[in-house]
Scaffold this motif. Structure first.
Motif, PDB file in Angstrom:
ATOM      1  N   TYR A  12      -2.840  -0.540   0.142  1.00 45.69           N
ATOM      2  CA  TYR A  12      -2.056  -1.771   0.007  1.00 45.69           C
ATOM      3  C   TYR A  12      -2.413  -2.735   1.121  1.00 45.69           C
ATOM      4  O   TYR A  12      -3.048  -2.380   2.103  1.00 45.69           O
ATOM      5  CB  TYR A  12      -0.558  -1.475   0.022  1.00 45.69           C
ATOM      6  N   VAL A  13      -1.988  -3.970   0.935  1.00 46.76           N
ATOM      7  CA  VAL A  13      -2.230  -5.014   1.939  1.00 46.76           C
ATOM      8  C   VAL A  13      -0.933  -5.799   2.126  1.00 46.76           C
ATOM      9  O   VAL A  13      -0.169  -6.000   1.184  1.00 46.76           O
ATOM     10  CB  VAL A  13      -3.398  -5.931   1.520  1.00 46.76           C
ATOM     11  N   GLN A  14      -0.710  -6.225   3.358  1.00 45.27           N
ATOM     12  CA  GLN A  14       0.447  -7.052   3.708  1.00 45.27           C
ATOM     13  C   GLN A  14       0.000  -8.495   3.804  1.00 45.27           C
ATOM     14  O   GLN A  14      -1.107  -8.792   4.274  1.00 45.27           O
ATOM     15  CB  GLN A  14       1.013  -6.594   5.046  1.00 45.27           C
ATOM     16  N   GLY A  15       0.847  -9.419   3.385  1.00 46.18           N
ATOM     17  CA  GLY A  15       0.520 -10.832   3.474  1.00 46.18           C
ATOM     18  C   GLY A  15       0.331 -11.282   4.916  1.00 46.18           C
ATOM     19  O   GLY A  15       0.964 -10.766   5.832  1.00 46.18           O
ATOM     20  N   GLU A  16      -0.543 -12.240   5.119  1.00 43.43           N
ATOM     21  CA  GLU A  16      -0.831 -12.759   6.460  1.00 43.43           C
ATOM     22  C   GLU A  16       0.322 -13.616   6.974  1.00 43.43           C
ATOM     23  O   GLU A  16       0.843 -13.381   8.056  1.00 43.43           O
ATOM     24  CB  GLU A  16      -2.121 -13.585   6.422  1.00 43.43           C
ATOM     25  N   LEU A  17       0.726 -14.603   6.206  1.00 44.99           N
ATOM     26  CA  LEU A  17       1.798 -15.507   6.624  1.00 44.99           C
ATOM     27  C   LEU A  17       3.162 -15.046   6.128  1.00 44.99           C
ATOM     28  O   LEU A  17       4.171 -15.285   6.779  1.00 44.99           O
ATOM     29  CB  LEU A  17       1.514 -16.924   6.122  1.00 44.99           C
ATOM     30  N   GLU A  18       3.191 -14.444   4.992  1.00 41.64           N
ATOM     31  CA  GLU A  18       4.434 -13.960   4.396  1.00 41.64           C
ATOM     32  C   GLU A  18       4.453 -12.442   4.555  1.00 41.64           C
ATOM     33  O   GLU A  18       4.045 -11.699   3.667  1.00 41.64           O
ATOM     34  CB  GLU A  18       4.507 -14.379   2.939  1.00 41.64           C
ATOM     35  N   GLU A  19       4.956 -11.987   5.684  1.00 41.59           N
ATOM     36  CA  GLU A  19       4.873 -10.581   6.049  1.00 41.59           C
ATOM     37  C   GLU A  19       5.696  -9.657   5.155  1.00 41.59           C
ATOM     38  O   GLU A  19       5.516  -8.446   5.188  1.00 41.59           O
ATOM     39  CB  GLU A  19       5.270 -10.395   7.509  1.00 41.59           C
ATOM     40  N   ASN A  20       6.580 -10.218   4.352  1.00 41.74           N
ATOM     41  CA  ASN A  20       7.364  -9.399   3.429  1.00 41.74           C
ATOM     42  C   ASN A  20       6.711  -9.276   2.063  1.00 41.74           C
ATOM     43  O   ASN A  20       7.300  -8.716   1.143  1.00 41.74           O
ATOM     44  CB  ASN A  20       8.782  -9.953   3.279  1.00 41.74           C
ATOM     45  N   HIS A  21       5.520  -9.830   1.917  1.00 36.51           N
ATOM     46  CA  HIS A  21       4.786  -9.732   0.657  1.00 36.51           C
ATOM     47  C   HIS A  21       3.711  -8.660   0.798  1.00 36.51           C
ATOM     48  O   HIS A  21       2.933  -8.661   1.748  1.00 36.51           O
ATOM     49  CB  HIS A  21       4.131 -11.067   0.311  1.00 36.51           C
ATOM     50  N   TYR A  22       3.678  -7.771  -0.172  1.00 39.78           N
ATOM     51  CA  TYR A  22       2.696  -6.692  -0.188  1.00 39.78           C
ATOM     52  C   TYR A  22       2.034  -6.658  -1.559  1.00 39.78           C
ATOM     53  O   TYR A  22       2.628  -7.069  -2.555  1.00 39.78           O
ATOM     54  CB  TYR A  22       3.366  -5.334   0.056  1.00 39.78           C
ATOM     55  N   CYS A  23       0.839  -6.142  -1.588  1.00 40.60           N
ATOM     56  CA  CYS A  23       0.133  -5.955  -2.844  1.00 40.60           C
ATOM     57  C   CYS A  23      -0.462  -4.549  -2.864  1.00 40.60           C
ATOM     58  O   CYS A  23      -1.197  -4.167  -1.951  1.00 40.60           O
ATOM     59  CB  CYS A  23      -0.979  -6.990  -2.996  1.00 40.60           C
ATOM     60  N   LEU A  24      -0.129  -3.803  -3.891  1.00 40.86           N
ATOM     61  CA  LEU A  24      -0.715  -2.484  -4.074  1.00 40.86           C
ATOM     62  C   LEU A  24      -2.082  -2.681  -4.721  1.00 40.86           C
ATOM     63  O   LEU A  24      -2.187  -3.180  -5.834  1.00 40.86           O
ATOM     64  CB  LEU A  24       0.180  -1.613  -4.964  1.00 40.86           C
ATOM     65  N   LEU A  25      -3.119  -2.332  -3.990  1.00 46.93           N
ATOM     66  CA  LEU A  25      -4.480  -2.551  -4.466  1.00 46.93           C
ATOM     67  C   LEU A  25      -5.001  -1.400  -5.308  1.00 46.93           C
ATOM     68  O   LEU A  25      -5.751  -1.613  -6.254  1.00 46.93           O
ATOM     69  CB  LEU A  25      -5.426  -2.755  -3.275  1.00 46.93           C
ATOM     70  N   ALA A  26      -4.633  -0.186  -4.940  1.00 42.67           N
ATOM     71  CA  ALA A  26      -5.173   0.964  -5.670  1.00 42.67           C
ATOM     72  C   ALA A  26      -4.348   2.209  -5.393  1.00 42.67           C
ATOM     73  O   ALA A  26      -3.705   2.325  -4.353  1.00 42.67           O
ATOM     74  CB  ALA A  26      -6.615   1.221  -5.248  1.00 42.67           C
ATOM     75  N   ILE A  27      -4.397   3.103  -6.339  1.00 47.52           N
ATOM     76  CA  ILE A  27      -3.909   4.464  -6.165  1.00 47.52           C
ATOM     77  C   ILE A  27      -5.123   5.346  -6.379  1.00 47.52           C
ATOM     78  O   ILE A  27      -5.686   5.367  -7.482  1.00 47.52           O
ATOM     79  CB  ILE A  27      -2.799   4.815  -7.167  1.00 47.52           C
ATOM     80  N   LEU A  28      -5.549   5.993  -5.329  1.00 44.66           N
ATOM     81  CA  LEU A  28      -6.711   6.867  -5.428  1.00 44.66           C
ATOM     82  C   LEU A  28      -6.219   8.295  -5.630  1.00 44.66           C
ATOM     83  O   LEU A  28      -5.600   8.887  -4.747  1.00 44.66           O
ATOM     84  CB  LEU A  28      -7.568   6.770  -4.156  1.00 44.66           C
ATOM     85  N   TYR A  29      -6.487   8.832  -6.816  1.00 42.94           N
ATOM     86  CA  TYR A  29      -6.035  10.179  -7.151  1.00 42.94           C
ATOM     87  C   TYR A  29      -6.805  10.653  -8.364  1.00 42.94           C
ATOM     88  O   TYR A  29      -7.013   9.865  -9.279  1.00 42.94           O
ATOM     89  CB  TYR A  29      -4.537  10.183  -7.470  1.00 42.94           C
ATOM     90  N   PRO A  30      -7.176  11.843  -8.466  1.00 41.45           N
ATOM     91  CA  PRO A  30      -7.283  12.845  -7.407  1.00 41.45           C
ATOM     92  C   PRO A  30      -8.514  12.578  -6.551  1.00 41.45           C
ATOM     93  O   PRO A  30      -9.261  11.633  -6.819  1.00 41.45           O
ATOM     94  CB  PRO A  30      -7.421  14.156  -8.181  1.00 41.45           C
ATOM     95  N   ASN A  31      -8.726  13.401  -5.566  1.00 41.47           N
ATOM     96  CA  ASN A  31      -9.884  13.291  -4.665  1.00 41.47           C
ATOM     97  C   ASN A  31      -9.951  11.944  -3.961  1.00 41.47           C
ATOM     98  O   ASN A  31     -10.978  11.269  -3.959  1.00 41.47           O
ATOM     99  CB  ASN A  31     -11.190  13.521  -5.424  1.00 41.47           C
ATOM    100  N   ALA A  32      -8.871  11.528  -3.346  1.00 39.37           N
ATOM    101  CA  ALA A  32      -8.815  10.215  -2.700  1.00 39.37           C
ATOM    102  C   ALA A  32      -9.935  10.010  -1.684  1.00 39.37           C
ATOM    103  O   ALA A  32     -10.555   8.955  -1.654  1.00 39.37           O
ATOM    104  CB  ALA A  32      -7.471  10.028  -2.025  1.00 39.37           C
ATOM    105  N   HIS A  33     -10.187  10.975  -0.862  1.00 38.36           N
ATOM    106  CA  HIS A  33     -11.209  10.801   0.164  1.00 38.36           C
ATOM    107  C   HIS A  33     -12.608  10.684  -0.442  1.00 38.36           C
ATOM    108  O   HIS A  33     -13.425   9.891   0.012  1.00 38.36           O
ATOM    109  CB  HIS A  33     -11.147  11.939   1.183  1.00 38.36           C
TER     110      HIS A  33
END
Length: 56
Positions: A12-33
């Motif tokens: 996920y990533v947090q907003g730069e100016l709006e710190e309460n805004h987040y975006c889930l970019l990906a769910i890595l599963y299975p074998n995340a690494h």
């Protein structure tokens, strides 16, 4: 090790100016690494994260 069904990650990533805004970019599963070590995965997620930060 040897338990891909127990290897998960939320990216996920947090907003730069709006710190309460987040975006889930990906769910890595299975074998995340293993998925994260793919040479295309991290640069792609980094571009998505930067685009989100630029807007928020």
């Amino acid at each position: 090790m040897d338990a891909p069904d127990q290897d998960a990650a939320l990216v996920y990533v947090q907003g730069e100016l709006e710190e309460n805004h987040y975006c889930l970019l990906a769910i890595l599963y299975p074998n995340a690494h293993q998925r994260a070590s793919d040479n295309r995965t991290i640069p792609y997620l980094a571009r998505l994260a930067q685009a989100f930060k630029d807007q928020h």
